[in-house]
Design an enzyme around this catalytic site. Structure first.
Site, PDB file in Angstrom:
ATOM      1  N   LYS A  53      -2.526  -2.324  -0.452  1.00 27.50           N
ATOM      2  CA  LYS A  53      -2.597  -3.763  -0.175  1.00 27.50           C
ATOM      3  C   LYS A  53      -4.042  -4.229  -0.217  1.00 27.50           C
ATOM      4  CE  LYS A  53       1.448  -3.658   2.765  1.00 27.50           C
ATOM      5  NZ  LYS A  53       1.863  -3.317   4.127  1.00 27.50           N
ATOM      6  N   GLN A  97       1.962  -3.734  10.432  1.00 31.86           N
ATOM      7  CA  GLN A  97       2.641  -2.683   9.680  1.00 31.86           C
ATOM      8  C   GLN A  97       3.743  -2.034  10.515  1.00 31.86           C
ATOM      9  OE1 GLN A  97       1.533  -1.842   6.482  1.00 31.86           O
ATOM     10  NE2 GLN A  97       2.761  -0.028   6.130  1.00 31.86           N
ATOM     11  N   ASP A 120       4.927 -11.588   6.159  1.00 28.84           N
ATOM     12  CA  ASP A 120       6.114 -10.740   5.963  1.00 28.84           C
ATOM     13  C   ASP A 120       7.405 -11.561   5.945  1.00 28.84           C
ATOM     14  OD1 ASP A 120       5.616  -7.951   5.648  1.00 28.84           O
ATOM     15  OD2 ASP A 120       5.036  -7.766   7.763  1.00 28.84           O
TER      16      ASP A 120
HETATM   17  N1  LIG Z   1       5.158  -5.163   8.096  1.00 34.72           N
HETATM   18  C1  LIG Z   1       5.405  -4.419   7.043  1.00 34.72           C
HETATM   19  N2  LIG Z   1       5.505  -4.987   5.809  1.00 34.72           N
HETATM   20  C2  LIG Z   1       5.730  -4.239   4.698  1.00 34.72           C
HETATM   21  O1  LIG Z   1       5.837  -4.783   3.578  1.00 34.72           O
HETATM   22  C3  LIG Z   1       5.842  -2.819   4.844  1.00 34.72           C
HETATM   23  C4  LIG Z   1       5.729  -2.265   6.142  1.00 34.72           C
HETATM   24  N3  LIG Z   1       5.518  -3.085   7.198  1.00 34.72           N
HETATM   25  N4  LIG Z   1       5.817  -0.930   6.328  1.00 34.72           N
HETATM   26  C5  LIG Z   1       5.950  -0.020   5.212  1.00 34.72           C
HETATM   27  C6  LIG Z   1       6.696  -0.668   4.075  1.00 34.72           C
HETATM   28  C7  LIG Z   1       6.609   0.043   2.739  1.00 34.72           C
HETATM   29  N5  LIG Z   1       5.971  -0.879   1.825  1.00 34.72           N
HETATM   30  C8  LIG Z   1       5.646  -0.578   0.507  1.00 34.72           C
HETATM   31  C9  LIG Z   1       4.929  -1.426  -0.292  1.00 34.72           C
HETATM   32  C10 LIG Z   1       4.570  -1.081  -1.585  1.00 34.72           C
HETATM   33  C11 LIG Z   1       4.919   0.150  -2.103  1.00 34.72           C
HETATM   34  C12 LIG Z   1       4.490   0.522  -3.480  1.00 34.72           C
HETATM   35  O2  LIG Z   1       3.702  -0.172  -4.105  1.00 34.72           O
HETATM   36  N6  LIG Z   1       4.984   1.638  -4.031  1.00 34.72           N
HETATM   37  C13 LIG Z   1       4.589   2.097  -5.353  1.00 34.72           C
HETATM   38  C14 LIG Z   1       3.922   3.434  -5.343  1.00 34.72           C
HETATM   39  C15 LIG Z   1       4.002   4.245  -4.084  1.00 34.72           C
HETATM   40  C16 LIG Z   1       3.368   5.611  -4.157  1.00 34.72           C
HETATM   41  O3  LIG Z   1       3.153   6.148  -5.267  1.00 34.72           O
HETATM   42  O4  LIG Z   1       3.119   6.155  -3.071  1.00 34.72           O
HETATM   43  C17 LIG Z   1       5.807   2.141  -6.253  1.00 34.72           C
HETATM   44  O5  LIG Z   1       6.935   2.112  -5.762  1.00 34.72           O
HETATM   45  O6  LIG Z   1       5.607   2.249  -7.466  1.00 34.72           O
HETATM   46  C18 LIG Z   1       5.645   0.999  -1.329  1.00 34.72           C
HETATM   47  C19 LIG Z   1       6.009   0.640  -0.042  1.00 34.72           C
HETATM   48  C20 LIG Z   1       5.690  -2.024   2.503  1.00 34.72           C
HETATM   49  N7  LIG Z   1       6.090  -1.967   3.775  1.00 34.72           N
END
Ligand SMILES: Nc1nc(=O)c2c([nH]1)NC[C@@H]1CN(c3ccc(C(=O)N[C@@H](CCC(=O)O)C(=O)O)cc3)C=[N+]21
Length: 283
Positions: A53, A97, A120
């Site tokens: 992020k 988070q 969010d």
């Molecule tokens: N308040 C809150 N808001 C959130 O939006 C939030 C949270 N808590 N807690 C955790 C989860 C998880 N999350 C992700 C965001 C982007 C990828 C992302 O970009 N993933 C990539 C790569 C991941 C990698 O390679 O490790 C993909 O899917 O291609 C993953 C997971 C947002 N979250």
């Protein structure tokens, strides 16, 4: 074989739109928006998301800050940290988070975030506004799925959409967004009898269960669009909720994991940060 939707490419297009929004904010108000992420404790997976992020913000020119708090912080101290971000005019977006440590009531903390800084889209006011079709800050993941369908030229209106999973973070807002775009929407969950019979009706199938490989080829109608919202760590690999290798032979289009919905979540967070800033500056 299905068309494989490139989430990174779609996210890049959304970031271009966000750049235009940023330029507009600068021109109208002379303001660069700021996003602050609050992370409690030391979850290693959380650290990866937070750094992604942060990097995405830097690239676009959104001011990004991270507040790290100890895992044993009490609810009131965390609430006080949220209050001070609520009152800080340089902070336009606040993201606490998840998950939070068990001794903290996450609901209480999220309810304390000012609704117009709630990037969010988890605050009850934003949830309610989305549900009744009013302007709102919308949860990033399901909103990203909608923008992906739109940018990929996949029609939503009139289509039969099935969402597997009824979480407040994905399933419910996903259903509301599809409904608002005139899909006929069914929400399935762990107590749905004969789930495969329901999912086989889907022209658009969204999987948000949190179980690796849960959606198998027999659950998918030939020609369906399959969106995999799952992020599961299996050993050192990241896999979705869909049995990608087999389902891609049945579906018309499918999103991979990684490289599908994940990058959109982050792109929509940037979008929401710009939107939140504009909300605060125009009232
Ligand atoms: N308040 C809150 N808001 C959130 O939006 C939030 C949270 N808590 N807690 C955790 C989860 C998880 N999350 C992700 C965001 C982007 C990828 C992302 O970009 N993933 C990539 C790569 C991941 C990698 O390679 O490790 C993909 O899917 O291609 C993953 C997971 C947002 N979250």
């Amino acid at each position: 074989m299905a068309r494989i939707i490139d989430g990174n490419a779609v996210a890049a297009r959304i970031r271009e739109e966000v750049k235009a929004g940023l330029a507009g904010l600068k021109a109208d108000f002379g303001v660069t928006p700021g996003l602050t992420v609050v992370i409690v404790g030391e979850d290693p997976a959380s650290k990866v998301y937070v750094s992604r992020k942060h990097k995405a913000c830097e690239e676009l020119g959104i001011k990004s800050a991270v507040i790290r708090l100890p895992a044993d912080i009490d609810e009131e101290a965390l609430g006080a940290a949220v209050d001070s971000l609520n009152d800080d005019p340089a902070v336009h977006g606040i993201l606490v988070q998840l998950p939070l440590p068990k001794h903290i009531d996450a609901e209480k903390v999220l309810d304390r975030i000012r609704p117009d800084k709630d990037v969010d889209g988890f605050h009850p006011l934003n949830v309610g506004r989305l549900a009744i079709g009013r302007e709102a800050l919308v949860p990033c993941t399901p909103h990203g799925v909608i923008r992906m369908l739109e940018l990929e030229g996949i029609q939503i209106a009139g289509k039969r959409a099935v969402v597997i999973g009824r979480s407040n973070i994905v399933g419910k807002p996903m259903a509301n967004l599809l409904l608002a775009r005139n899909a006929t929407v069914t929400v399935c969950h762990s107590r749905t009898p004969d789930l495969p019979a329901v999912t086989r009706q889907a022209e658009i199938l969204v999987a948000a269960i949190g179980k690796p490989g849960f959606v198998t080829a027999d659950m998918v109608a030939p020609g369906a669009v399959v969106i995999d919202v799952g992020i599961n760590r299996v050993g050192d690999k990241l896999v979705g909720d869909v049995d990608f290798e087999r389902v891609k032979e049945v579906a018309a289009a499918i999103t991979p994991v990684p490289g599908g919905v994940g990058p959109l979540t982050i792109a929509m967070l940037l979008h929401n940060t710009v939107k939140a800033a504009r909300l605060q500056l125009t009232k």
